[in-house]
Design a protein around this motif. Sequence first.
Motif, PDB file in Angstrom:
ATOM      1  N   ARG A   9       0.763  -1.413   0.138  1.00 48.52           N
ATOM      2  CA  ARG A   9       0.140  -0.065  -0.097  1.00 48.52           C
ATOM      3  C   ARG A   9       0.578   1.098  -0.035  1.00 48.52           C
ATOM      4  NH1 ARG A   9      -2.407  -4.220   1.500  1.00 48.52           N
ATOM      5  NH2 ARG A   9      -4.655  -4.516   1.315  1.00 48.52           N
ATOM      6  N   CYS A  10       2.203   1.055   0.414  1.00 50.89           N
ATOM      7  CA  CYS A  10       2.987   2.397   0.349  1.00 50.89           C
ATOM      8  C   CYS A  10       4.650   1.886  -0.034  1.00 50.89           C
ATOM      9  CB  CYS A  10       3.025   2.891   1.772  1.00 50.89           C
ATOM     10  SG  CYS A  10       4.091   4.379   2.133  1.00 50.89           S
ATOM     11  N   GLY A  11       5.075   2.354  -1.233  1.00 52.89           N
ATOM     12  CA  GLY A  11       6.195   2.158  -1.490  1.00 52.89           C
ATOM     13  C   GLY A  11       7.450   2.808  -0.670  1.00 52.89           C
ATOM     14  N   ASP A  12       7.369   3.734   0.248  1.00 53.94           N
ATOM     15  CA  ASP A  12       8.259   4.265   1.048  1.00 53.94           C
ATOM     16  C   ASP A  12       8.656   3.405   2.152  1.00 53.94           C
ATOM     17  OD1 ASP A  12       9.564   6.056   2.904  1.00 53.94           O
ATOM     18  OD2 ASP A  12       8.897   7.661   1.786  1.00 53.94           O
ATOM     19  N   ALA A  13       9.838   2.810   2.223  1.00 55.96           N
ATOM     20  CA  ALA A  13      10.074   1.786   3.365  1.00 55.96           C
ATOM     21  C   ALA A  13      10.294   2.553   4.673  1.00 55.96           C
ATOM     22  CB  ALA A  13      11.608   1.421   2.964  1.00 55.96           C
ATOM     23  N   ASP A  14      10.580   3.939   4.787  1.00 52.35           N
ATOM     24  CA  ASP A  14      10.566   4.551   6.034  1.00 52.35           C
ATOM     25  C   ASP A  14       9.471   4.851   6.590  1.00 52.35           C
ATOM     26  OD1 ASP A  14      13.216   5.028   5.687  1.00 52.35           O
ATOM     27  OD2 ASP A  14      13.334   6.858   5.022  1.00 52.35           O
ATOM     28  N   ILE A  15       8.171   4.974   5.622  1.00 53.47           N
ATOM     29  CA  ILE A  15       6.879   5.149   6.215  1.00 53.47           C
ATOM     30  C   ILE A  15       6.478   3.960   6.746  1.00 53.47           C
ATOM     31  CG2 ILE A  15       4.579   5.854   5.476  1.00 53.47           C
ATOM     32  CD1 ILE A  15       5.762   7.905   3.639  1.00 53.47           C
ATOM     33  N   VAL A  16       6.744   2.927   6.121  1.00 55.83           N
ATOM     34  CA  VAL A  16       6.250   1.525   6.466  1.00 55.83           C
ATOM     35  C   VAL A  16       6.801   0.994   7.630  1.00 55.83           C
ATOM     36  CG1 VAL A  16       6.243  -1.127   5.910  1.00 55.83           C
ATOM     37  CG2 VAL A  16       5.646   0.856   4.119  1.00 55.83           C
ATOM     38  N   ASP A  17       8.003   1.288   7.935  1.00 60.14           N
ATOM     39  CA  ASP A  17       8.753   0.945   9.108  1.00 60.14           C
ATOM     40  C   ASP A  17       8.018   1.774  10.229  1.00 60.14           C
ATOM     41  OD1 ASP A  17      10.470  -0.716   7.743  1.00 60.14           O
ATOM     42  OD2 ASP A  17      12.225   0.773   7.871  1.00 60.14           O
ATOM     43  N   GLU A  18       7.980   3.173  10.082  1.00 59.60           N
ATOM     44  CA  GLU A  18       7.359   3.790  11.137  1.00 59.60           C
ATOM     45  C   GLU A  18       5.995   3.582  11.631  1.00 59.60           C
ATOM     46  OE1 GLU A  18       5.854   8.631  12.270  1.00 59.60           O
ATOM     47  OE2 GLU A  18       7.582   8.137  10.476  1.00 59.60           O
ATOM     48  N   ALA A  19       4.950   3.014  10.375  1.00 59.38           N
ATOM     49  CA  ALA A  19       3.804   2.489  10.688  1.00 59.38           C
ATOM     50  C   ALA A  19       3.869   1.194  11.328  1.00 59.38           C
ATOM     51  CB  ALA A  19       2.924   2.481   9.469  1.00 59.38           C
ATOM     52  N   LEU A  20       4.697   0.418  10.917  1.00 63.90           N
ATOM     53  CA  LEU A  20       4.818  -0.878  11.584  1.00 63.90           C
ATOM     54  C   LEU A  20       5.318  -0.775  13.205  1.00 63.90           C
ATOM     55  CD1 LEU A  20       4.758  -4.130  10.934  1.00 63.90           C
ATOM     56  CD2 LEU A  20       7.334  -3.864  10.300  1.00 63.90           C
ATOM     57  N   ILE A  52      -5.021  -6.891  14.732  1.00 65.60           N
ATOM     58  CA  ILE A  52      -3.805  -6.122  14.362  1.00 65.60           C
ATOM     59  C   ILE A  52      -3.458  -5.464  12.942  1.00 65.60           C
ATOM     60  CG2 ILE A  52      -1.137  -6.647  14.040  1.00 65.60           C
ATOM     61  CD1 ILE A  52      -1.604  -8.922  16.189  1.00 65.60           C
ATOM     62  N   TRP A  53      -4.189  -6.072  12.025  1.00 64.56           N
ATOM     63  CA  TRP A  53      -4.091  -5.391  10.820  1.00 64.56           C
ATOM     64  C   TRP A  53      -4.831  -3.991  10.719  1.00 64.56           C
ATOM     65  CZ3 TRP A  53      -1.674  -4.250   6.744  1.00 64.56           C
ATOM     66  CH2 TRP A  53      -2.273  -3.789   5.383  1.00 64.56           C
ATOM     67  N   GLY A  54      -6.195  -4.331  11.626  1.00 66.54           N
ATOM     68  CA  GLY A  54      -6.841  -2.984  11.581  1.00 66.54           C
ATOM     69  C   GLY A  54      -6.051  -1.849  12.163  1.00 66.54           C
ATOM     70  N   ILE A  55      -5.281  -1.950  13.126  1.00 67.30           N
ATOM     71  CA  ILE A  55      -4.286  -1.219  13.881  1.00 67.30           C
ATOM     72  C   ILE A  55      -3.349  -0.730  12.623  1.00 67.30           C
ATOM     73  CG2 ILE A  55      -2.529  -0.738  15.504  1.00 67.30           C
ATOM     74  CD1 ILE A  55      -4.222  -2.759  17.542  1.00 67.30           C
ATOM     75  N   ALA A  56      -2.848  -1.729  11.859  1.00 63.86           N
ATOM     76  CA  ALA A  56      -1.655  -1.390  11.142  1.00 63.86           C
ATOM     77  C   ALA A  56      -2.131  -0.379  10.020  1.00 63.86           C
ATOM     78  CB  ALA A  56      -1.096  -2.540  10.440  1.00 63.86           C
ATOM     79  N   ILE A  57      -3.286  -0.517   9.380  1.00 61.35           N
ATOM     80  CA  ILE A  57      -3.673   0.191   8.158  1.00 61.35           C
ATOM     81  C   ILE A  57      -3.898   1.617   8.796  1.00 61.35           C
ATOM     82  CG2 ILE A  57      -5.927  -0.427   8.245  1.00 61.35           C
ATOM     83  CD1 ILE A  57      -3.751   0.061   5.129  1.00 61.35           C
ATOM     84  N   LEU A 103      -1.936   4.937   7.701  1.00 59.66           N
ATOM     85  CA  LEU A 103      -2.862   6.298   7.232  1.00 59.66           C
ATOM     86  C   LEU A 103      -2.262   7.686   8.104  1.00 59.66           C
ATOM     87  CD1 LEU A 103      -6.424   4.782   6.414  1.00 59.66           C
ATOM     88  CD2 LEU A 103      -4.651   5.621   4.751  1.00 59.66           C
ATOM     89  N   GLY A 104      -2.339   7.376   9.363  1.00 59.38           N
ATOM     90  CA  GLY A 104      -1.756   8.378  10.353  1.00 59.38           C
ATOM     91  C   GLY A 104      -0.504   8.982   9.958  1.00 59.38           C
ATOM     92  N   VAL A 105       0.525   8.097   9.750  1.00 60.38           N
ATOM     93  CA  VAL A 105       1.942   8.258   9.341  1.00 60.38           C
ATOM     94  C   VAL A 105       1.933   9.372   8.090  1.00 60.38           C
ATOM     95  CG1 VAL A 105       4.130   7.582   8.669  1.00 60.38           C
ATOM     96  CG2 VAL A 105       2.896   6.419  10.412  1.00 60.38           C
ATOM     97  N   LEU A 106       0.916   8.632   6.930  1.00 64.32           N
ATOM     98  CA  LEU A 106       1.012   9.322   5.851  1.00 64.32           C
ATOM     99  C   LEU A 106       0.523  10.968   5.882  1.00 64.32           C
ATOM    100  CD1 LEU A 106      -0.236   6.594   3.499  1.00 64.32           C
ATOM    101  CD2 LEU A 106       2.093   7.754   3.570  1.00 64.32           C
ATOM    102  N   ARG A 107      -0.698  10.926   6.572  1.00 60.47           N
ATOM    103  CA  ARG A 107      -1.394  12.234   6.972  1.00 60.47           C
ATOM    104  C   ARG A 107      -0.383  13.192   7.920  1.00 60.47           C
ATOM    105  NH1 ARG A 107      -5.939   9.242   9.003  1.00 60.47           N
ATOM    106  NH2 ARG A 107      -7.353   8.732   7.414  1.00 60.47           N
ATOM    107  N   GLY A 108       0.346  12.660   8.715  1.00 53.42           N
ATOM    108  CA  GLY A 108       1.301  13.343   9.801  1.00 53.42           C
ATOM    109  C   GLY A 108       2.544  13.927   8.610  1.00 53.42           C
ATOM    110  N   ARG A 109       3.064  13.208   7.894  1.00 55.10           N
ATOM    111  CA  ARG A 109       4.167  13.599   6.920  1.00 55.10           C
ATOM    112  C   ARG A 109       3.595  14.549   5.924  1.00 55.10           C
ATOM    113  NH1 ARG A 109       9.127   9.204   6.160  1.00 55.10           N
ATOM    114  NH2 ARG A 109       8.909   8.692   8.357  1.00 55.10           N
ATOM    115  N   SER A 110       2.431  14.364   5.511  1.00 57.11           N
ATOM    116  CA  SER A 110       1.807  15.253   4.609  1.00 57.11           C
ATOM    117  C   SER A 110       1.593  16.818   5.017  1.00 57.11           C
ATOM    118  CB  SER A 110       0.468  14.733   3.773  1.00 57.11           C
ATOM    119  OG  SER A 110      -0.083  15.892   3.290  1.00 57.11           O
ATOM    120  N   ARG A 111       1.086  16.713   6.738  1.00 59.51           N
ATOM    121  CA  ARG A 111       0.975  18.072   7.203  1.00 59.51           C
ATOM    122  C   ARG A 111       2.297  18.538   7.594  1.00 59.51           C
ATOM    123  NH1 ARG A 111      -2.273  15.426  11.180  1.00 59.51           N
ATOM    124  NH2 ARG A 111      -4.128  15.043  10.099  1.00 59.51           N
TER     125      ARG A 111
END
Length: 111
Positions: free
Chosen positions: A39-50, A74-79, A83-91
């Motif tokens: 769902r996201c190709g940015d490894a840093d974002i994935v690592d942070e979300a994980l 767990i998957w519900g939390i992960a997704i 989304l929270g990390v993506l929103r935060g980085r966008s802001r």
Amino acid sequence: MHDRTDAELLAAVADGDREALRFLHDRHVVWVRLRLTRRCGDADIVDEALQDTFVAVWRSAAKWNGTGEPAAWIWGIAIRRLLGVLRGRSRWGRDRTFHDPMPDVVTNAEE
């Protein structure tokens, strides 16, 4: 501990058992990372979300109501964390971008 079900591990995590969290993490981290990466190709974002996901599992394990599969919980939390990390980085990116109201314009003072 390897023979404990996810539900048993989650109950132990809710009681503050860090070892149970480690086993739950080890059991699920690979597939959660894979699904987030799809769902996201940015490894840093994935690592942070994980990381945020398993911190949230630690903090909210007692909120799992015992119905459904712990993996789905767990998957519900992960997704949501992704989304929270993506929103935060966008802001952050939007707030930190400098917009010069007077772009570099060469003017001729003699005009």
